[in-house]
Write a protein that holds these residues in place. Structure first.
Motif, PDB file in Angstrom:
ATOM      1  N   GLN A   1       0.725  -1.112   0.274  1.00 49.35           N
ATOM      2  CA  GLN A   1       0.027   0.188  -0.020  1.00 49.35           C
ATOM      3  C   GLN A   1       0.633   1.030  -0.242  1.00 49.35           C
ATOM      4  N   GLU A   2       1.925   1.055  -0.126  1.00 47.38           N
ATOM      5  CA  GLU A   2       2.841   2.220  -0.106  1.00 47.38           C
ATOM      6  C   GLU A   2       4.373   1.871  -0.176  1.00 47.38           C
ATOM      7  N   GLN A   3       4.747   2.814  -1.166  1.00 45.69           N
ATOM      8  CA  GLN A   3       6.466   2.556  -1.342  1.00 45.69           C
ATOM      9  C   GLN A   3       7.255   3.614  -0.533  1.00 45.69           C
TER      10      GLN A   3
ATOM     11  N   THR B   1     -14.237   6.977   4.786  1.00 51.49           N
ATOM     12  CA  THR B   1     -12.761   7.208   4.768  1.00 51.49           C
ATOM     13  C   THR B   1     -12.177   6.570   5.360  1.00 51.49           C
ATOM     14  N   ARG B   2     -10.487   6.616   5.222  1.00 50.03           N
ATOM     15  CA  ARG B   2      -9.418   5.407   5.858  1.00 50.03           C
ATOM     16  C   ARG B   2      -9.663   5.049   7.222  1.00 50.03           C
ATOM     17  N   GLY B   3     -10.770   5.714   7.793  1.00 49.06           N
ATOM     18  CA  GLY B   3     -10.339   5.567   9.320  1.00 49.06           C
ATOM     19  C   GLY B   3      -9.427   6.820  10.716  1.00 49.06           C
TER      20      GLY B   3
ATOM     21  N   PRO C   1       9.135   8.356   5.060  1.00 48.06           N
ATOM     22  CA  PRO C   1       8.192   8.694   3.842  1.00 48.06           C
ATOM     23  C   PRO C   1       7.634   7.884   3.186  1.00 48.06           C
ATOM     24  N   HIS C   2       7.007   8.548   1.724  1.00 54.00           N
ATOM     25  CA  HIS C   2       5.734   7.934   1.396  1.00 54.00           C
ATOM     26  C   HIS C   2       4.720   8.381   0.217  1.00 54.00           C
ATOM     27  N   THR C   3       4.292   8.025  -1.202  1.00 52.55           N
ATOM     28  CA  THR C   3       3.366   7.845  -1.696  1.00 52.55           C
ATOM     29  C   THR C   3       2.470   6.882  -1.446  1.00 52.55           C
TER      30      THR C   3
ATOM     31  N   VAL D   1       5.074  13.551  -1.559  1.00 48.38           N
ATOM     32  CA  VAL D   1       5.203  12.972  -0.114  1.00 48.38           C
ATOM     33  C   VAL D   1       5.117  13.288   1.270  1.00 48.38           C
ATOM     34  N   HIS D   2       4.926  12.794   2.023  1.00 47.96           N
ATOM     35  CA  HIS D   2       3.921  12.737   3.607  1.00 47.96           C
ATOM     36  C   HIS D   2       4.382  11.356   4.584  1.00 47.96           C
ATOM     37  N   SER D   3       4.658  11.864   6.135  1.00 49.27           N
ATOM     38  CA  SER D   3       4.644  11.076   6.191  1.00 49.27           C
ATOM     39  C   SER D   3       3.977  11.175   8.327  1.00 49.27           C
TER      40      SER D   3
HETATM   41 FE   LIG Z   1       0.561   7.773   3.827  1.00 48.73          FE
END
Ligand SMILES: [Fe+2]
Ligand SMILES: O=C(O)CCC(=O)C(=O)O
Length: 330
Positions: free
Chosen positions: A2-4, A155-157, A184-186, A266-268
């Motif tokens: 789900q995340e890179q 929502t994602r929750g 960090p990922h997108t 990109v976020h975390s």
């Molecule tokens: Fe994320």
């Protein structure tokens, strides 16, 4: 999947960021806020959610957490809402295996691992939808940014980050701890506009959502399509460039603030050196266009039941104008 995640370049510690007031009275989105979003890939709108709704939501969220998230029976740890001393260093029971088929394929209904609890199972609750994606004040901002929105069905929750008690030591150690804490990922599937609402105040170094400002422009170019997950061979190099060059911003704020971010940013989760629980609710917004079926998502390896971010059947190629089709693009 789900995340890179980014590979291992020298990463920068986050700096604490508070949104400057760029509002204009009577306007849903001021020209200065729009320009800030275009340049940085995120925007914080303060106080979009009312206190009464937040108080009611936190009562329900706590009741759900205490009822549903299993504690490790071999540990002496126990959790009490009214006693913040108990929030430290949670000891959850091991998680059940990831469902291999059916609606919940790919992700447990609740993730409880270390300091993180993701209450995905609350993501579609009526009170949660009313709080964020269906909140008229939130929806007006999302519409002013993106345009005609797909009706929100989940929502994602609610994501909680619990405090942990690792020693901070000297300042130098604290910086290293902050860098280590960042992942960090997108996000994948279909990424246009996302939102993170703070359900309680989030002071400095307490897990505030962390963004790499300007990374949306770099990562947009690293995909074939404008919104659908479609990394090009340049994707990893682009991620390395972002984490090597951009100083991440840890966003502080109050209960009811909503952070909007462009889906390629990109976020975390933020570094958490504090003693409170970071309570945030995450939602996805996309244009109201035809999407693939669940089985088509499975075939593409991109089935994520806990996100309201479905692949477009006919996505645009990532062209010169990254705001094509966005309301803010005119
Ligand atoms: Fe994320
Ligand atoms: O919990 C957070 O602050 C980050 C969550 C996140 O990155 C995600 O939901 O994709």
């Amino acid at each position: 999947m789900q995340e890179q995640r980014a590979e291992q370049p020298r990463r920068k510690p986050s700096v604490v960021f508070e949104m400057p007031d760029l509002t204009a009275s009577g306007q849903i989105l001021s020209a200065a806020e729009r320009d800030f979003f275009v340049a940085n890939g995120f925007l914080v709108k303060r106080g979009l959610i009312g206190q009464e709704a937040l108080t009611d939501a936190m009562d329900r969220v706590w009741a759900h957490l205490l009822d549903r998230v299993p504690i490790d029976q071999r540990s002496p740890w126990s959790l009490s809402r009214g006693d913040p001393e108990t929030w430290l260093d949670p000891r959850w029971a091991p998680m059940p295996p990831v469902p291999k088929a059916g609606f919940y394929e790919g992700r447990q209904r609740i993730v409880h691992a270390g300091a993180t609890v993701k209450l995905h199972d609350l993501g579609g609750a009526r009170f949660v939808l009313a709080l964020l994606p269906n909140n008229p004040r939130v929806r007006r901002v999302a519409t002013a940014l993106l345009g005609d929105l797909r009706p929100s069905s989940r929502t994602r929750g609610v994501y909680a980050l619990f405090p942990t008690n690792r020693p901070t030591g000297t300042n130098g150690d604290e910086e290293a701890r902050i860098v280590r804490a960042l992942g960090p990922h997108t996000d994948q599937v279909c990424q246009q506009l996302n939102a993170c609402a703070y359900l309680e105040d989030v002071p400095a170094r307490s897990g505030g959502f962390t963004v790499y400002p300007g990374s949306h422009r770099i990562m947009f170019r690293a995909h074939r399509y404008a919104a659908n997950w479609s990394p090009l061979p340049t994707f990893r190099a682009a991620m390395r460039q972002v984490v090597a060059e951009i100083e991440p911003l840890e966003i502080i704020g109050n209960a009811g603030d909503v952070i909007f971010w462009h889906g390629r940013t990109v976020h975390s989760a933020g570094a958490h050196l504090g003693s409170d629980i970071r309570w945030a609710l995450f939602a996805d917004f996309t244009h109201n266009r035809e999407t693939l079926t669940d089985d088509e998502h499975r075939q593409a390896g991109l089935y994520e039941w806990f996100k309201d971010a479905k692949l477009f059947r006919n996505d645009l190629e990532a062209g010169e104008d990254m705001w094509q089709g966005w309301q803010l693009g005119g």
